[in-house]
Design a protein around this motif. Structure first.
Motif, mmCIF file in Angstrom:
data_model
loop_
_atom_site.group_PDB
_atom_site.id
_atom_site.type_symbol
_atom_site.label_atom_id
_atom_site.label_comp_id
_atom_site.label_asym_id
_atom_site.label_seq_id
_atom_site.Cartn_x
_atom_site.Cartn_y
_atom_site.Cartn_z
ATOM 1 N N ILE A 184 0.840 -1.202 0.000
ATOM 2 C CA ILE A 184 0.000 0.000 0.000
ATOM 3 C C ILE A 184 0.873 1.249 0.000
ATOM 4 N N LEU A 185 1.906 1.251 0.831
ATOM 5 C CA LEU A 185 2.801 2.414 0.898
ATOM 6 C C LEU A 185 3.600 2.577 -0.393
ATOM 7 N N ASP A 186 3.823 1.451 -1.102
ATOM 8 C CA ASP A 186 4.529 1.531 -2.378
ATOM 9 C C ASP A 186 3.629 1.988 -3.520
ATOM 10 N N GLY A 187 2.312 2.025 -3.282
ATOM 11 C CA GLY A 187 1.391 2.522 -4.299
ATOM 12 C C GLY A 187 0.659 1.468 -5.090
ATOM 13 N N SER A 188 0.710 0.193 -4.685
ATOM 14 C CA SER A 188 -0.016 -0.864 -5.408
ATOM 15 C C SER A 188 -1.444 -0.927 -4.879
ATOM 16 N N GLN A 189 -2.392 -0.323 -5.613
ATOM 17 C CA GLN A 189 -3.756 -0.197 -5.115
ATOM 18 C C GLN A 189 -4.680 -1.295 -5.626
ATOM 19 N N ASN A 190 -4.518 -1.702 -6.858
ATOM 20 C CA ASN A 190 -5.455 -2.679 -7.423
ATOM 21 C C ASN A 190 -5.395 -4.009 -6.673
ATOM 22 N N GLU A 191 -4.187 -4.498 -6.403
ATOM 23 C CA GLU A 191 -4.035 -5.750 -5.674
ATOM 24 C C GLU A 191 -4.410 -5.575 -4.209
ATOM 25 N N SER A 192 -4.242 -4.366 -3.685
ATOM 26 C CA SER A 192 -4.505 -4.132 -2.262
ATOM 27 C C SER A 192 -5.967 -4.358 -1.906
ATOM 28 N N LEU A 264 -5.162 2.674 6.697
ATOM 29 C CA LEU A 264 -3.939 3.060 5.998
ATOM 30 C C LEU A 264 -4.190 3.169 4.497
ATOM 31 N N PHE A 265 -4.931 2.204 3.955
ATOM 32 C CA PHE A 265 -5.268 2.222 2.527
ATOM 33 C C PHE A 265 -6.079 3.467 2.181
ATOM 34 N N SER A 266 -7.080 3.776 3.025
ATOM 35 C CA SER A 266 -7.922 4.954 2.779
ATOM 36 C C SER A 266 -7.105 6.235 2.872
ATOM 37 N N ASN A 267 -6.206 6.303 3.855
ATOM 38 C CA ASN A 267 -5.364 7.501 3.999
ATOM 39 C C ASN A 267 -4.446 7.677 2.798
ATOM 40 N N GLN A 268 -3.893 6.572 2.290
ATOM 41 C CA GLN A 268 -3.022 6.685 1.121
ATOM 42 C C GLN A 268 -3.807 7.154 -0.101
ATOM 43 N N ILE A 269 -5.022 6.636 -0.255
ATOM 44 C CA ILE A 269 -5.879 7.091 -1.357
ATOM 45 C C ILE A 269 -6.166 8.583 -1.213
ATOM 46 N N ALA A 270 -6.461 9.012 0.031
ATOM 47 C CA ALA A 270 -6.751 10.430 0.263
ATOM 48 C C ALA A 270 -5.532 11.296 -0.020
ATOM 49 N N THR A 273 -5.106 11.542 -3.714
ATOM 50 C CA THR A 273 -6.145 12.429 -4.252
ATOM 51 C C THR A 273 -5.805 13.886 -3.979
ATOM 52 N N ASN A 274 -5.342 14.175 -2.757
ATOM 53 C CA ASN A 274 -4.944 15.549 -2.425
ATOM 54 C C ASN A 274 -3.794 16.018 -3.299
ATOM 55 N N SER A 275 -2.849 15.121 -3.565
ATOM 56 C CA SER A 275 -1.714 15.490 -4.416
ATOM 57 C C SER A 275 -2.184 15.832 -5.829
ATOM 58 N N VAL A 276 -3.080 15.006 -6.359
ATOM 59 C CA VAL A 276 -3.622 15.281 -7.699
ATOM 60 C C VAL A 276 -4.398 16.597 -7.710
ATOM 61 N N MET A 277 -5.184 16.828 -6.664
ATOM 62 C CA MET A 277 -5.973 18.066 -6.603
ATOM 63 C C MET A 277 -5.074 19.286 -6.493
ATOM 64 N N ARG A 278 -3.952 19.184 -5.776
ATOM 65 C CA ARG A 278 -3.022 20.311 -5.700
ATOM 66 C C ARG A 278 -2.464 20.646 -7.079
ATOM 67 N N VAL A 279 -2.089 19.603 -7.826
ATOM 68 C CA VAL A 279 -1.557 19.836 -9.173
ATOM 69 C C VAL A 279 -2.618 20.461 -10.058
#
Length: 337
Positions: A184-192, A264-270, A273-279
């Motif tokens: 999850i911390l590495d960014g693998s969301q689909n398998e998570s 943890l998974f939800s926080n990483q998604i958030a 999402t925040n990073s994308v919204m900032r950009v």
């Protein structure tokens, strides 16, 4: 007659392979017995353990007859129980307990272990292999002092080993949780998401298998179950009951681990999402500034700026590019994206 004799020999060998019979003596002279030598121990300092590792009601009946087990208890011992149970028939206690095995991929499977214990006799029956039983036989191979144990105390030891299967399963579960959190911390969301679903099912499976044992362990530790038990035996069962409570707490904690991993998974998604919204917000602001400039230059009035022909056009483009570059440098420096 020769054929009948060979059939009997074959049946005897099959029974000996399926029934592991060990006579533990207090003086350390332990020995293995065959079915034709099976009989109740003649000395109070001896302990006989018969382990049957296949589905054979006939073999169970033969063992029960040889060891004078009550017929009702024999039926209970040979039957396929669907839940943990605790019974008493005469001087024999009968227990059904579920040992857990991790087959991999967070798939947990339970195997029913039937135990009968009477005066200096313990019988265990299981239709599938249970890992700790051969481990116990191997550990106690040779000369031991297990004959000093009473049958109920040996049952307490077996049940303690049985509870260790749940602690082992919880350890495997915790390792799976750690690996999932790393992914999850590495960014693998689909398998998570799929792994989270398996974690939830695994935690529920462990709890469903262990929780019904509460009546068995609490019943064994009560003095009214067998008023003839001495304080030492009652103390053994009380410690096993405490071990059960610790195992139950560990299994309950697996659900908390799943909830923590999901958070943890939800926080990483958030965070992503925040990073994308900032950009997106930063890009919107830059484009808005350039739109203001382009709108001002597109006003319909005469000014000397509009008479500069292509020079003015390229100058305006250069200003827009310069603003974009300066804003990107400031955003990068401030770590906005």
């Amino acid at each position: 007659m020769i054929s009948n004799s060979s059939d009997q020999d074959g049946s005897q060998k099959e029974a000996d392979r399926s029934a592991h019979i060990t006579l533990y003596c207090a003086d350390g002279s332990d020995r293995q017995l065959s079915m034709d030598k099976l009989m109740p121990p003649t000395h109070d300092d001896d302990l006989l353990w018969v382990d049957i590792d296949r589905d054979s009601p006939e073999l169970v009946a033969d063992v029960c007859r040889a060891l004078q087990v009550p017929s009702a208890g024999c039926t209970h011992l040979a039957g396929r129980a669907s839940a943990p149970q605790l019974r008493r028939y005469g001087k024999f206690m009968f227990i059904h307990a579920i040992a857990v095995e991790h087959r991999g991929g967070l798939e947990f499977e339970g195997t029913m272990l039937a135990i009968a214990a009477g005066p200096n006799v313990v019988i265990t029956v299981h239709h599938k292999p249970i890992e700790f039983i051969p481990s116990l036989r191997k550990r106690e191979h040779g000369e031991t002092k297990l004959g000093l144990l009473t049958a109920p105390s040996f049952v307490a030891s077996l049940l303690d080993w049985h509870l260790d299967t749940y602690f082992d399963a919880v350890s495997d579960f915790e390792v799976a949780v750690e690996h999932l959190e790393e992914s999850i911390l590495d960014g693998s969301q689909n398998e998570s998401t799929r792994q989270l679903s398996r974690l939830r099912r695994g935690a529920s499976c462990l709890r469903r298998m262990l929780a019904p044992h509460r009546g068995v362990f609490s019943g064994l530790s009560r003095p009214d179950f067998d008023p003839e038990d001495d304080e030492v035996t009652i103390g053994h069962f009380r410690r096993v009951d405490e071990h059960f409570n610790r195992a139950m707490a560990a299994v309950e904690n697996t659900r908390s681990l799943v909830v923590g991993t999901f958070e943890l998974f939800s926080n990483q998604i958030a965070l992503r999402t925040n990073s994308v919204m900032r950009v997106l917000t930063f890009a919107t602001v830059i484009i808005g500034c350039q739109t203001v400039i382009a709108g001002a230059l597109g006003m319909n009035f005469k000014a000397s700026l509009f008479e500069t022909a292509s020079f003015g056009f390229w100058a305006a483009i250069a200003v827009m590019v310069g603003i974009t570059m300066v804003a990107a440098w400031i955003g990068k420096r401030k770590k906005w994206f």
